[in-house]
Design an enzyme around this catalytic site. Structure first.
Site, short mmCIF file in Angstrom:
data_model
loop_
_atom_site.label_atom_id
_atom_site.label_comp_id
_atom_site.label_asym_id
_atom_site.label_seq_id
_atom_site.Cartn_x
_atom_site.Cartn_y
_atom_site.Cartn_z
N ASP A 7 39.13 15.82 -19.02
CA ASP A 7 39.63 14.74 -18.18
C ASP A 7 39.30 13.42 -18.89
O ASP A 7 38.44 13.37 -19.77
CB ASP A 7 38.94 14.83 -16.81
CG ASP A 7 39.39 13.74 -15.87
OD1 ASP A 7 40.57 13.33 -15.94
OD2 ASP A 7 38.57 13.29 -15.05
N GLU A 9 39.32 9.76 -17.10
CA GLU A 9 38.59 8.78 -16.29
C GLU A 9 37.38 9.44 -15.63
O GLU A 9 37.47 10.51 -15.05
CB GLU A 9 39.51 8.18 -15.23
CG GLU A 9 40.61 7.34 -15.83
CD GLU A 9 41.54 6.80 -14.76
OE1 GLU A 9 41.08 6.01 -13.92
OE2 GLU A 9 42.72 7.18 -14.77
#
Length: 200
Positions: A7, A9
């Protein structure tokens, strides 16, 4: 062959919408996929708030230009890429991601795109594929890759649970409590060691 799927953020860079909420003083924009599992609902709320306040792509990009990666994120990525291929799979948008990819040394990212009116108003968004993180790791597995994944939010759980190994990273206490079987780490050294173990 291994591919590590990360991922973006909360894992490599701070949350863009939280930074924007702080810049604009609009607390409702602090909600992220850590808080809301339904991405369409989350984005509909964000677009409504932007419209209400007359904010568009330029204002968000101005904030993103000031965001730096989480300390040691680039060094972690460089080390990780010596061990396995790495793809960042994010529900962010290409119009947001580019300056952050530059600061991280141009890793590969799969993300979505915004629909923007000529005046800069964000009118909608186009998802690359439905349930993109899970769909992407399944596609990678279908062409012969073993996947390892790490993320912090509800929308990462599919890819984390689908591969050979998966980890929560800098996640919330609620998600960790809801998924106690998933190893959870808070720093890059721990995550790097976990990946090393997985590919032994």
């Amino acid at each position: 062959m291994y591919i590590t799927c990360l991922d973006l953020e909360g894992v490599l860079v701070p949350e863009i919408w939280i930074a924007f909420a702080e810049e604009t003083g609009i607390p409702q924009l602090r909600r992220t996929t850590r808080d809301e599992p339904d991405y369409d609902k989350l984005m509909a709320g964000r677009l409504s708030i932007l419209k209400e306040h007359g904010l568009g792509l330029k204002e968000i990009q101005d904030v993103i230009a000031k965001i730096d990666p989480i300390p040691n994120a680039k060094e972690f990525l460089d080390e990780l890429r010596e061990l396995t291929q790495v793809i960042i799979i994010s529900d962010t948008f290409e119009q947001f991601a580019k300056p952050l990819m530059k600061k991280l040394g141009w890793p590969t990212i799969f993300c979505n795109t915004l629909e923007v009116a000529p005046g800069g108003e964000i009118t909608g968004y186009k998802m690359r594929v439905e349930n993109s993180k899970y769909a992407t790791v399944m596609a990678l597995q279908s062409i012969g890759y073993e996947t390892i994944a790490a993320g912090d939010s509800y929308n990462d759980l599919g890819m984390i649970q689908a591969g050979k190994a998966g980890f929560l990273f800098k996640s919330t206490e609620q998600i960790k409590a809801d998924y106690p079987a998933l190893p959870a780490y808070e720093n890059y050294d721990e995550l790097l060691e976990a990946v090393k173990e997985a590919i032994k």
